[in-house]
Design a protein around this motif. Structure first.
Motif, short mmCIF file in Angstrom:
data_model
loop_
_atom_site.label_atom_id
_atom_site.label_comp_id
_atom_site.label_asym_id
_atom_site.label_seq_id
_atom_site.Cartn_x
_atom_site.Cartn_y
_atom_site.Cartn_z
N VAL A 4 -9.67 -1.82 -4.98
CA VAL A 4 -11.07 -1.42 -4.82
C VAL A 4 -11.36 -1.26 -3.34
N VAL A 5 -11.97 -0.13 -2.98
CA VAL A 5 -12.30 0.13 -1.58
C VAL A 5 -13.77 0.55 -1.48
N ALA A 6 -14.33 0.35 -0.30
CA ALA A 6 -15.68 0.80 0.02
C ALA A 6 -15.59 1.85 1.11
N THR A 7 -16.49 2.82 1.08
CA THR A 7 -16.50 3.86 2.11
C THR A 7 -17.63 3.61 3.10
N ASN A 8 -17.58 4.34 4.21
CA ASN A 8 -18.64 4.21 5.22
C ASN A 8 -19.93 4.88 4.77
N ARG A 9 -19.98 5.37 3.54
CA ARG A 9 -21.21 5.90 2.95
C ARG A 9 -21.78 4.95 1.89
N GLY A 10 -21.13 3.79 1.72
CA GLY A 10 -21.61 2.82 0.74
C GLY A 10 -21.12 3.09 -0.67
N VAL A 12 -18.17 3.00 -3.72
CA VAL A 12 -17.07 2.14 -4.16
C VAL A 12 -16.08 2.99 -4.94
N ARG A 13 -14.81 2.87 -4.60
CA ARG A 13 -13.77 3.66 -5.25
C ARG A 13 -12.60 2.76 -5.62
N VAL A 14 -11.80 3.24 -6.57
CA VAL A 14 -10.53 2.59 -6.90
C VAL A 14 -9.42 3.55 -6.50
N ARG A 15 -8.51 3.08 -5.66
CA ARG A 15 -7.43 3.95 -5.18
C ARG A 15 -6.08 3.29 -5.45
N GLU A 16 -5.05 4.10 -5.37
CA GLU A 16 -3.69 3.59 -5.42
C GLU A 16 -3.27 3.13 -4.03
N ALA A 17 -2.62 1.98 -3.96
CA ALA A 17 -2.20 1.43 -2.67
C ALA A 17 -0.84 0.77 -2.85
N PRO A 18 -0.06 0.67 -1.76
CA PRO A 18 1.24 -0.01 -1.88
C PRO A 18 1.05 -1.51 -2.11
N ARG A 19 1.96 -2.07 -2.86
CA ARG A 19 1.92 -3.52 -3.09
C ARG A 19 2.19 -4.25 -1.77
N PRO A 20 1.42 -5.29 -1.46
CA PRO A 20 1.61 -6.00 -0.19
C PRO A 20 2.93 -6.76 -0.15
N VAL A 21 3.35 -7.08 1.05
CA VAL A 21 4.58 -7.85 1.25
C VAL A 21 4.23 -9.12 2.02
N LEU A 22 5.14 -10.08 2.04
CA LEU A 22 4.94 -11.30 2.82
C LEU A 22 4.84 -10.96 4.30
N GLU A 23 3.79 -11.47 4.94
CA GLU A 23 3.57 -11.16 6.35
C GLU A 23 3.75 -12.39 7.24
N GLY A 24 3.99 -13.56 6.64
CA GLY A 24 4.11 -14.79 7.41
C GLY A 24 4.03 -15.97 6.47
N SER A 25 3.38 -17.03 6.93
CA SER A 25 3.24 -18.23 6.12
C SER A 25 2.16 -18.01 5.07
N GLY A 26 2.59 -17.71 3.83
CA GLY A 26 1.63 -17.41 2.79
C GLY A 26 2.32 -16.96 1.53
N ALA A 27 1.59 -16.20 0.70
CA ALA A 27 2.13 -15.79 -0.59
C ALA A 27 1.59 -14.42 -0.97
N VAL A 28 2.37 -13.72 -1.80
CA VAL A 28 1.86 -12.54 -2.49
C VAL A 28 1.36 -13.02 -3.85
N ALA A 62 -16.93 11.73 8.99
CA ALA A 62 -15.75 11.75 8.14
C ALA A 62 -15.72 10.49 7.28
N VAL A 63 -15.34 10.63 6.03
CA VAL A 63 -15.32 9.49 5.11
C VAL A 63 -14.14 8.59 5.44
N THR A 64 -14.43 7.32 5.62
CA THR A 64 -13.39 6.32 5.83
C THR A 64 -13.48 5.28 4.73
N GLU A 65 -12.37 4.60 4.47
CA GLU A 65 -12.32 3.60 3.41
C GLU A 65 -11.80 2.28 3.98
N ARG A 66 -12.26 1.20 3.39
CA ARG A 66 -11.72 -0.13 3.71
C ARG A 66 -11.55 -0.91 2.42
#
Length: 291
Positions: A4-10, A12-28, A62-66
């Motif tokens: 789920v992402v939000a745009t700079n116009r307020g 809400v969208r559902v997009r495809e994204a890559p599965r996260p990987v381990l970045e340090g001390s933590g968990a997927v 321009a539309v941005t997503e987070r």
């Protein structure tokens, strides 16, 4: 994976994204469920949409997503080696914090942003961890003690958790809201008084139940707040009491306030409450870079 992402116009969208990987001390973590924050997330979307409407007629940006994230519960599917004595693959964990507790099928969660879910706690309950931790931090900020009275303005999720925690710690919780279903939930959870803001006088009720002394602590749990709510909070609190501003960056205006609405004459403490506590303001701690 879906995210789920939000745009700079307020929007809400559902997009495809890559599965996260381990970045340090933590968990997927594979998400079981997540809960949106009414104030931090949904309130932010409303403000963004309003700002976009005010810019109508100008050249569109321009539309941005987070990616959206706040609080969730999930099952560990990958784990860093340093945490294998504390967690295990398959553990169900509660995850808290913007940037970590993702509204997505999977998320990378640093070690300080997750905790095992105890037996008997459902994933849906565990996924409200961020608002519950905010309420707990509010009690710490107030230095709330058993036997004291807490008056709460606003019975959203943070207000509800705050009322229950105050009562569970040996205090008394009095609250007000304008929505009947929120009042019903508070009453069902054993709160001493839940007052309809639209049809009853909360100030009179608090004074009656405190023998006209006022509450030891007043918490404003309304997104954004207002000067009117601040003036009410000052009237509700006893002399030398504490007013907590939990519902966002409230900038109080006491111009012309006098008598029982004057924070100066009542010599009260105004305290802001931010997130889950001091750690949530420290990026290095959030990432798990420091103990």
């Amino acid at each position: 994976m879906k995210q789920v992402v939000a745009t700079n116009r307020g929007e809400v969208r559902v997009r495809e994204a890559p599965r996260p990987v381990l970045e340090g001390s933590g968990a997927v973590v594979q998400t079981i469920c997540s809960v949106f924050g009414e104030g931090s997330e949904l309130g932010g979307l409303r403000r963004t949409r309003q700002a976009a409407r005010e810019r109508e007629g100008q050249a569109p940006a321009a539309v941005t997503e987070r990616a959206m994230s706040y609080q969730s519960c999930g099952r560990i599917v990958e784990l860093s080696d340093d945490l294998r004595e504390t967690f295990a693959i398959g553990d169900v964990v509660a995850c808290a914090g913007g940037g970590f507790a993702a509204h997505a099928e999977y998320g990378y969660v640093p070690r300080h942003a997750m905790a095992k879910v105890p037996e008997g706690v459902s994933p849906e309950e565990a996924a409200t961890t961020n608002v519950a931790l905010t309420a707990l931090h509010a009690l710490r900020r107030a230095q709330f003690q058993p036997g004291e009275v807490l008056a709460i303005i606003g019975l959203g999720m943070v207000g509800q958790c705050l009322a229950q925690l105050a009562a569970a710690s040996g205090g008394r919780a009095l609250a007000t809201d304008r929505y009947a279903f929120r009042l019903e939930i508070a009453r069902a959870c054993g709160i001493e008084a839940a007052v309809d803001a639209g049809s009853a006088d909360f100030l009179a009720e608090v004074r009656r139940r405190t023998k006209n002394l006022g509450a030891d602590t007043v918490a404003i749990c309304v997104g954004g707040g207002s000067s009117d709510l601040m003036h009410l909070a000052v009237r509700l609190v006893r002399p030398s009491g504490v007013v907590l501003m939990v519902g966002g960056p409230i900038l109080p205006d006491f111009s012309g306030a006098s008598g029982d609405a004057s924070p100066h004459l009542k010599e009260i403490d105004l305290r802001w409450v931010y997130g889950r506590g001091a750690g949530s303001r420290d990026p290095a701690w959030n990432r798990g870079d420091v103990e």
